[in-house]
Write a protein that holds these residues in place. Structure first.
Motif, PDB file in Angstrom:
ATOM      1  N   ALA A 143       0.793  -1.245   0.174  1.00 50.60           N
ATOM      2  CA  ALA A 143       0.140   0.110  -0.129  1.00 50.60           C
ATOM      3  C   ALA A 143       1.007   1.240  -0.036  1.00 50.60           C
ATOM      4  O   ALA A 143       1.808   1.292   0.659  1.00 50.60           O
ATOM      5  N   LYS A 144       0.122   2.704  -0.715  1.00 53.09           N
ATOM      6  CA  LYS A 144       1.032   3.758  -1.092  1.00 53.09           C
ATOM      7  C   LYS A 144       0.333   4.280  -1.082  1.00 53.09           C
ATOM      8  O   LYS A 144      -0.558   4.278  -1.822  1.00 53.09           O
ATOM      9  N   GLU A 145       0.279   5.978  -0.779  1.00 49.40           N
ATOM     10  CA  GLU A 145      -0.029   7.125  -1.037  1.00 49.40           C
ATOM     11  C   GLU A 145       0.156   7.267  -2.672  1.00 49.40           C
ATOM     12  O   GLU A 145       1.406   7.193  -2.984  1.00 49.40           O
ATOM     13  N   GLY A 146      -0.797   7.522  -3.429  1.00 48.66           N
ATOM     14  CA  GLY A 146      -0.264   7.406  -4.656  1.00 48.66           C
ATOM     15  C   GLY A 146      -1.142   6.569  -5.797  1.00 48.66           C
ATOM     16  O   GLY A 146      -1.566   6.478  -5.775  1.00 48.66           O
ATOM     17  N   ASN A 147       0.525   5.559  -5.774  1.00 46.87           N
ATOM     18  CA  ASN A 147       0.522   4.401  -6.679  1.00 46.87           C
ATOM     19  C   ASN A 147       1.258   3.855  -6.087  1.00 46.87           C
ATOM     20  O   ASN A 147       2.213   3.802  -5.401  1.00 46.87           O
ATOM     21  N   ALA A 148       0.372   2.541  -5.900  1.00 49.52           N
ATOM     22  CA  ALA A 148       1.499   1.213  -5.245  1.00 49.52           C
ATOM     23  C   ALA A 148       2.177   0.150  -6.305  1.00 49.52           C
ATOM     24  O   ALA A 148       1.353   0.000  -6.641  1.00 49.52           O
ATOM     25  N   ALA A 149       3.809   0.604  -7.116  1.00 50.19           N
ATOM     26  CA  ALA A 149       4.444   0.143  -7.873  1.00 50.19           C
ATOM     27  C   ALA A 149       3.630  -1.512  -8.031  1.00 50.19           C
ATOM     28  O   ALA A 149       3.632  -2.396  -7.234  1.00 50.19           O
ATOM     29  N   ALA A 150       3.919  -1.793  -9.383  1.00 44.51           N
ATOM     30  CA  ALA A 150       3.605  -3.120  -9.602  1.00 44.51           C
ATOM     31  C   ALA A 150       4.769  -4.401  -9.558  1.00 44.51           C
ATOM     32  O   ALA A 150       4.344  -5.049  -9.686  1.00 44.51           O
ATOM     33  N   VAL A 151       6.199  -3.795 -10.113  1.00 44.87           N
ATOM     34  CA  VAL A 151       7.219  -4.241 -10.076  1.00 44.87           C
ATOM     35  C   VAL A 151       7.337  -5.034  -8.908  1.00 44.87           C
ATOM     36  O   VAL A 151       8.009  -6.433  -9.027  1.00 44.87           O
ATOM     37  N   PRO A 152       7.759  -4.350  -8.181  1.00 44.65           N
ATOM     38  CA  PRO A 152       8.174  -4.450  -6.243  1.00 44.65           C
ATOM     39  C   PRO A 152       6.734  -5.144  -5.685  1.00 44.65           C
ATOM     40  O   PRO A 152       7.336  -6.656  -5.130  1.00 44.65           O
ATOM     41  N   PHE A 153       5.657  -5.598  -6.261  1.00 44.57           N
ATOM     42  CA  PHE A 153       4.553  -6.190  -5.774  1.00 44.57           C
ATOM     43  C   PHE A 153       4.601  -7.522  -6.089  1.00 44.57           C
ATOM     44  O   PHE A 153       4.786  -8.588  -5.819  1.00 44.57           O
ATOM     45  N   HIS A 154       4.492  -7.697  -7.906  1.00 43.31           N
ATOM     46  CA  HIS A 154       5.030  -9.121  -8.113  1.00 43.31           C
ATOM     47  C   HIS A 154       6.053  -9.853  -8.137  1.00 43.31           C
ATOM     48  O   HIS A 154       5.760 -10.670  -7.558  1.00 43.31           O
ATOM     49  N   GLN A 155       7.487  -9.269  -8.106  1.00 46.89           N
ATOM     50  CA  GLN A 155       8.154  -9.615  -7.026  1.00 46.89           C
ATOM     51  C   GLN A 155       8.131 -10.331  -5.641  1.00 46.89           C
ATOM     52  O   GLN A 155       7.905 -11.315  -5.840  1.00 46.89           O
ATOM     53  N   SER A 156       8.153  -9.570  -4.661  1.00 52.23           N
ATOM     54  CA  SER A 156       7.277  -9.652  -4.027  1.00 52.23           C
ATOM     55  C   SER A 156       6.153 -11.301  -3.519  1.00 52.23           C
ATOM     56  O   SER A 156       6.371 -12.130  -3.449  1.00 52.23           O
ATOM     57  N   VAL A 157       4.981 -11.465  -4.091  1.00 52.51           N
ATOM     58  CA  VAL A 157       4.652 -12.219  -3.908  1.00 52.51           C
ATOM     59  C   VAL A 157       5.345 -13.320  -4.714  1.00 52.51           C
ATOM     60  O   VAL A 157       5.151 -14.359  -4.455  1.00 52.51           O
ATOM     61  N   ALA A 158       5.745 -13.648  -6.267  1.00 57.62           N
ATOM     62  CA  ALA A 158       6.827 -14.598  -7.030  1.00 57.62           C
ATOM     63  C   ALA A 158       7.123 -15.210  -5.824  1.00 57.62           C
ATOM     64  O   ALA A 158       7.590 -16.214  -5.987  1.00 57.62           O
ATOM     65  N   LEU A 159       8.309 -14.622  -4.651  1.00 57.93           N
ATOM     66  CA  LEU A 159       8.846 -14.639  -4.136  1.00 57.93           C
ATOM     67  C   LEU A 159       8.600 -15.661  -2.998  1.00 57.93           C
ATOM     68  O   LEU A 159       9.007 -16.800  -2.084  1.00 57.93           O
ATOM     69  N   GLN A 160       7.143 -15.275  -2.510  1.00 59.78           N
ATOM     70  CA  GLN A 160       6.548 -15.653  -1.023  1.00 59.78           C
ATOM     71  C   GLN A 160       6.171 -17.212  -2.033  1.00 59.78           C
ATOM     72  O   GLN A 160       6.069 -18.021  -0.678  1.00 59.78           O
ATOM     73  N   MET A 161       6.202 -17.127  -2.750  1.00 61.89           N
ATOM     74  CA  MET A 161       5.380 -18.538  -3.560  1.00 61.89           C
ATOM     75  C   MET A 161       6.435 -19.357  -3.834  1.00 61.89           C
ATOM     76  O   MET A 161       6.231 -20.508  -3.616  1.00 61.89           O
ATOM     77  N   GLN A 162       7.837 -19.064  -3.811  1.00 60.70           N
ATOM     78  CA  GLN A 162       8.748 -19.741  -4.078  1.00 60.70           C
ATOM     79  C   GLN A 162       8.892 -20.233  -2.404  1.00 60.70           C
ATOM     80  O   GLN A 162       9.180 -21.614  -2.226  1.00 60.70           O
ATOM     81  N   LEU A 163       8.613 -19.649  -1.644  1.00 60.51           N
ATOM     82  CA  LEU A 163       9.015 -19.622  -0.614  1.00 60.51           C
ATOM     83  C   LEU A 163       8.024 -20.778   0.679  1.00 60.51           C
ATOM     84  O   LEU A 163       8.613 -21.863   1.375  1.00 60.51           O
ATOM     85  N   LEU A 164       7.089 -20.569  -0.381  1.00 62.04           N
ATOM     86  CA  LEU A 164       5.862 -22.577   0.184  1.00 62.04           C
ATOM     87  C   LEU A 164       5.645 -23.263  -0.545  1.00 62.04           C
ATOM     88  O   LEU A 164       4.822 -24.223  -0.181  1.00 62.04           O
ATOM     89  N   SER A 165       6.677 -23.229  -1.607  1.00 62.70           N
ATOM     90  CA  SER A 165       6.293 -23.773  -2.868  1.00 62.70           C
ATOM     91  C   SER A 165       6.851 -25.609  -1.830  1.00 62.70           C
ATOM     92  O   SER A 165       8.295 -25.526  -1.580  1.00 62.70           O
TER      93      SER A 165
END
Length: 292
Positions: free
Chosen positions: A270-292
């Motif tokens: 979450a961020k005022e104005g706009n939460a950037a897509a790139v670091p968000f997608h990066q975080s989701v992909a990494l969390q998926m790896q840790l849970l795989s």
């Protein structure tokens, strides 16, 4: 869109055998003051080798870039890990040790898809430059604290449902980046993959929009810019990614729900104005790896 991530550390490979010194071909003696001409066969091989190297380089650049983009491997695409590309610099990820004799969650001997590792050690770590959330430092989280993430009208129902579905643990970690982005990750563990799947369907379900609303959120829709990280993860079809619709309120929210066996992961930026897509997608992909 291109993305890269820090890859979960693989097992240590066996050491390679010592290289053998190259053997130079024998040549005829050369008179002093003259420069020997390489044999024709060597000239031909050398020229062919240069062309082959050039072709391989071009092909490697194209193929390597495509692989790095689809597989999101930071080390496979050097040069993408720059400040301008928007990715965050995470520490090297490693999977925690399992109790002796315990299987990984998605092996054929683990029908209930149980994560036997400490849930707290499966949380995505904070990246470089992050300011840790003192109220969400990476430990156990109470149902009340987790419910605070949701809009108030959903909180009582959710807490009751967590009890009804036999919640075992919640772990959570949060941080704030220098640009003001607030990131939080929660892992909710149930007694089996079936129970977690039922809870997600009943309370976080829907691929068109989240069935519950976060406290900071107005209205979200599927994030169509999300791309499968391409790592043959068993979770590839089990993640729902959403972005708050524009115009957003004062705070822009991105969220993803990952069903991983007995565990549900929630990633929020979450961020005022706009939460950037790139670091968000990066975080989701990494969390998926840790849970795989």
């Amino acid at each position: 869109m291109t993305e890269s991530t820090t890859h979960v550390a693989p097992q240590t490979a066996e050491p390679a055998s010592a290289p053998t010194a190259p053997v130079e071909p024998q040549t005829q003696p050369v008179a002093p003051g003259t420069t020997p001409a390489p044999p024709r066969s060597r000239r031909v091989l050398r020229t062919a080798g240069r062309w082959s190297a050039a072709l391989l380089l071009c092909a490697g650049l194209a193929t390597g870039t495509a692989y790095g983009i689809t597989a999101m491997e930071r080390t496979d695409v050097p040069g993408l890990a720059t400040e301008s590309d928007g990715r965050w610099e995470y520490p090297k990820l490693t999977l925690p040790a399992l109790p002796q004799g315990s299987p990984r969650p998605f092996t054929h001997t683990n029908a209930a898809e149980i994560h036997h590792a400490d849930l707290r050690k499966l949380l995505l770590p904070a990246p470089k430059g992050a300011r840790p959330d003192q109220k969400l430092p990476g430990g156990w989280v109470t149902p009340d604290r987790f419910a605070d993430e949701l809009e108030s009208v959903h909180q009582a129902e959710l807490k009751t449902a967590l009890v009804d579905y036999g919640l075992r643990h919640i772990a959570g970690r949060g941080w704030t980046m220098p640009d003001g982005t607030s990131a939080r990750t929660y892992l909710l563990r149930f007694d089996s993959g079936d129970t977690a799947a039922a809870f997600k369907m009943d309370h976080f379900g829907g691929t068109d929009y989240p069935s519950v609303r976060l406290a900071e959120e107005t209205l979200s829709e599927p994030d169509r810019s999300w791309k499968d990280p391409g790592q043959n993860s068993p979770l590839s079809e089990l993640v729902d990614v959403f972005v708050e619709m524009k115009p957003a309120g004062g705070v822009h929210v991105r969220q993803a729900y990952v069903l991983a066996g007995d565990t549900i992961g929630l990633v929020v930026h979450a961020k005022e104005g706009n939460a950037a897509a790139v670091p968000f997608h990066q975080s989701v992909a990494l969390q998926m790896q840790l849970l795989s």
